[in-house]
Structures are given as C-alpha cells and as structure tokens.
Design an enzyme around this catalytic site. Structure first.
Site, PDB file in Angstrom:
ATOM      1  N   ASN A  13       0.880  -1.170   0.000  1.00 42.67           N
ATOM      2  CA  ASN A  13       0.000   0.000   0.000  1.00 42.67           C
ATOM      3  C   ASN A  13       0.918   1.220   0.000  1.00 42.67           C
ATOM      4  O   ASN A  13       1.486   1.565   1.031  1.00 42.67           O
ATOM      5  CB  ASN A  13      -0.886  -0.029   1.256  1.00 42.67           C
ATOM      6  CG  ASN A  13      -1.711   1.228   1.406  1.00 42.67           C
ATOM      7  OD1 ASN A  13      -1.802   2.041   0.486  1.00 42.67           O
ATOM      8  ND2 ASN A  13      -2.325   1.394   2.569  1.00 42.67           N
ATOM      9  N   LYS A  15       0.137   4.263  -0.342  1.00 43.94           N
ATOM     10  CA  LYS A  15      -0.474   5.481   0.209  1.00 43.94           C
ATOM     11  C   LYS A  15      -0.179   6.660  -0.728  1.00 43.94           C
ATOM     12  O   LYS A  15      -0.160   6.463  -1.937  1.00 43.94           O
ATOM     13  CB  LYS A  15       0.007   5.704   1.647  1.00 43.94           C
ATOM     14  CG  LYS A  15      -0.125   4.427   2.490  1.00 43.94           C
ATOM     15  CD  LYS A  15       0.025   4.629   3.954  1.00 43.94           C
ATOM     16  CE  LYS A  15      -0.144   3.287   4.668  1.00 43.94           C
ATOM     17  NZ  LYS A  15      -0.143   3.388   6.109  1.00 43.94           N
TER      18      LYS A  15
HETATM   19  P1  PGA Z   1       2.598   0.189   7.564  1.00 41.43           P
HETATM   20  O1  PGA Z   1       1.164   0.439   6.869  1.00 41.43           O
HETATM   21  O2  PGA Z   1       3.122  -1.111   7.008  1.00 41.43           O
HETATM   22  O3  PGA Z   1       3.441   1.372   7.165  1.00 41.43           O
HETATM   23  O4  PGA Z   1       2.361   0.113   9.017  1.00 41.43           O
HETATM   24  C1  PGA Z   1       0.282  -0.615   6.642  1.00 41.43           C
HETATM   25  C2  PGA Z   1      -0.993  -0.075   6.069  1.00 41.43           C
HETATM   26  O5  PGA Z   1      -1.418   1.012   6.452  1.00 41.43           O
HETATM   27  O6  PGA Z   1      -1.617  -0.730   5.199  1.00 41.43           O
END
Ligand code: PGA
Length: 259
Positions: A13, A15
């Site tokens: 992901n 983001k």
């Molecule tokens: P992270 O995010 O691996 O940076 O904790 C996971 C997510 O939000 O899907």
C-alpha cells in the site's frame, strides 16, 4: 487452518507516495531482484493517478496493480472521485476498501465500506477489506467485538459465493506506521477469530478459502514469523513496500513459509 486452500498475497500500500517517474524507477529496480515465488500473488496498490504508469512499468513482471480506494456509485457528480469502471478499464484487479486512514481522515464508515465492497464485487475487482481496532478498543478488551461489528456491516448482503472476491486485511490501527507490530501469536489469534466469524456467518468452505492478511508495520525482519502463522495468508504492507529490497524480502518470506 490448512493453508493449502489459499494463495499467499503480499500487497503493498503505497499510500500518497511516489510520482510516476518514481514508479518507473521502482519497477526497474524490483524486476531484476524479484524472486520466482509462484505460490504468492503480489500486488502494489498505487495512487490512482499513477495506475496507468504502474500498469506499463510492471507489464512484464508478476506484480499486479491495485487501487487504494474508489467510489461506491457507478458514475456521477462526485468531484475528485474514481469509479470501479474507470479502474477496471485500466486493468485494476484489486482495490483496498476501508483503510483506517480513509476512515479517519475522509469520513469513511462501515456503511460506505459495505457499499464499496458491493461495487467492487459487481465490477469483478477483488476488495481488500481493511478492519482493525484502535488502541483504546484494544486496551478495553474490545478488539474481537469491534472486528465482528465491522465485518458484519461491511459484508452485509455479500453472499458466500461472492466472498471469493473479498480478501480481509486485519490492520490494528495502533500498529500502522508505528513500528509496533502485533506479535505473531496475537496476530494469529485475531486472524483465527476472523476466520471463525466467517465460518459462522457463511460456512466452513468459505472460511477455508478466504485470505486473511495482517497489516501494521510488517517489514523484512518480522514478515517470516507472521506469515508462518496458520491463519495469516499474507500481508498489507505500507512503508516497507516503498523500498524494493525490503518488499522483495517480504515476498521471499512467503516461499520460506511454503517450503
Ligand atoms: P505500515 O502500513 O506497514 O506502514 O504500518 C500498513 C498499512 O497502512 O496498510
């Protein structure tokens, strides 16, 4: 529960990270080092604006491209939104639905999540349905009740047959982006409870087949332990998916687990 019925899924992901040119750079980096792990489905969920760039950059790789969100209506006056049909036409096969950041910052509720899951299924896009408790709910011992509530609404009206278009991502909010990963055993216990809930809501076959991912600070170091758990079928990975070397190590951890 026996994992042979399910394929491991490693989904990144991204983001709101990486421009189109950075997508191309990442694709070049990873193509030469990605392991030939046939037992693992690999997905990168990129910002919508970069889906076309990612589709062409990853064309000759085994990485599928997913989206991070979409609207539940087919089309209309929804400024700034993206429809399932738009994603489908670009070749998108997966969409993250109900990520906690969407719930926290963009007013997503269990009810809009349910409508989005419905739309994804109707558009033959696999919904990566995110659920998870926050720190306060966890401290009060309310995790399971909260997850059951989220699932019961998100999956309302979804049939057992349609569940093959749904992947569940258990993402404790307190673990996302914090470096505080759930322990292997704690994540397993909760993913096991999620599978039990699916069995009770649907049937044993549906529960056996549904993929349940863990997300929340999964990284190159802790992935193998989490992925070895019987009810954890993969990961939804944020920051560690932004670095090609780390992402490859997580993909490789699925091979160790299957060996
Ligand atoms: P992270 O995010 O691996 O940076 O904790 C996971 C997510 O939000 O899907």
């Amino acid at each position: 529960m026996n994992k042979k019925y399910r394929k491991a899924i490693i989904a990144g992901n991204w983001k709101m990270n990486k421009t189109a040119s950075e997508v191309r750079t990442f694709a070049e980096e990873i193509k030469s080092i990605i392991p030939k792990v046939k037992t693992c489905e690999t997905v990168l969920c990129v910002p919508s604006v970069n889906i076309s760039a990612a589709m062409s950059a990853f064309r000759s790789s085994r990485i599928a491209i997913g989206a991070q969100n979409m609207h539940y209506e087919a089309a209309g006056a929804f400024t700034g939104e993206v429809s399932a049909e738009m994603l489908s036409e670009l070749g998108v096969k997966y969409v993250i639905i109900g990520h906690s950041e969407r719930r926290q910052f963009f007013g997503e509720t269990d009810f809009t999540v349910n409508k989005k899951v419905r739309r994804a299924i109707d558009s033959s896009i696999v919904a990566i349905l995110c659920i998870g408790e926050d720190e306060a709910q966890r401290a009060m011992g309310g995790t399971i009740a909260h997850l059951q509530y989220q699932l019961s609404i998100a999956l309302s009206g979804i049939t057992a047959q349609e569940m093959r278009h749904v992947i569940i991502a258990y993402e404790p909010i307190w673990a996302i982006g914090t470096g505080n990963t759930a322990t292997d055993e704690a994540a397993q216990e909760i993913c096991g409870e999620i599978r039990t809930f699916i069995r009770k809501t649907y049937d044993a076959r549906t529960a056996r087949k549904v993929s349940i991912l863990y997300g929340g600070s999964m990284n190159a170091e802790n992935a193998a332990g989490l992925l070895a758990m019987p009810d954890i079928d993969g990961g939804l990975i944020g920051s560690a998916s932004l670095k090609s070397g780390d992402f490859v190590q997580i993909i490789s951890a699925t091979a160790q687990e299957q060996a």
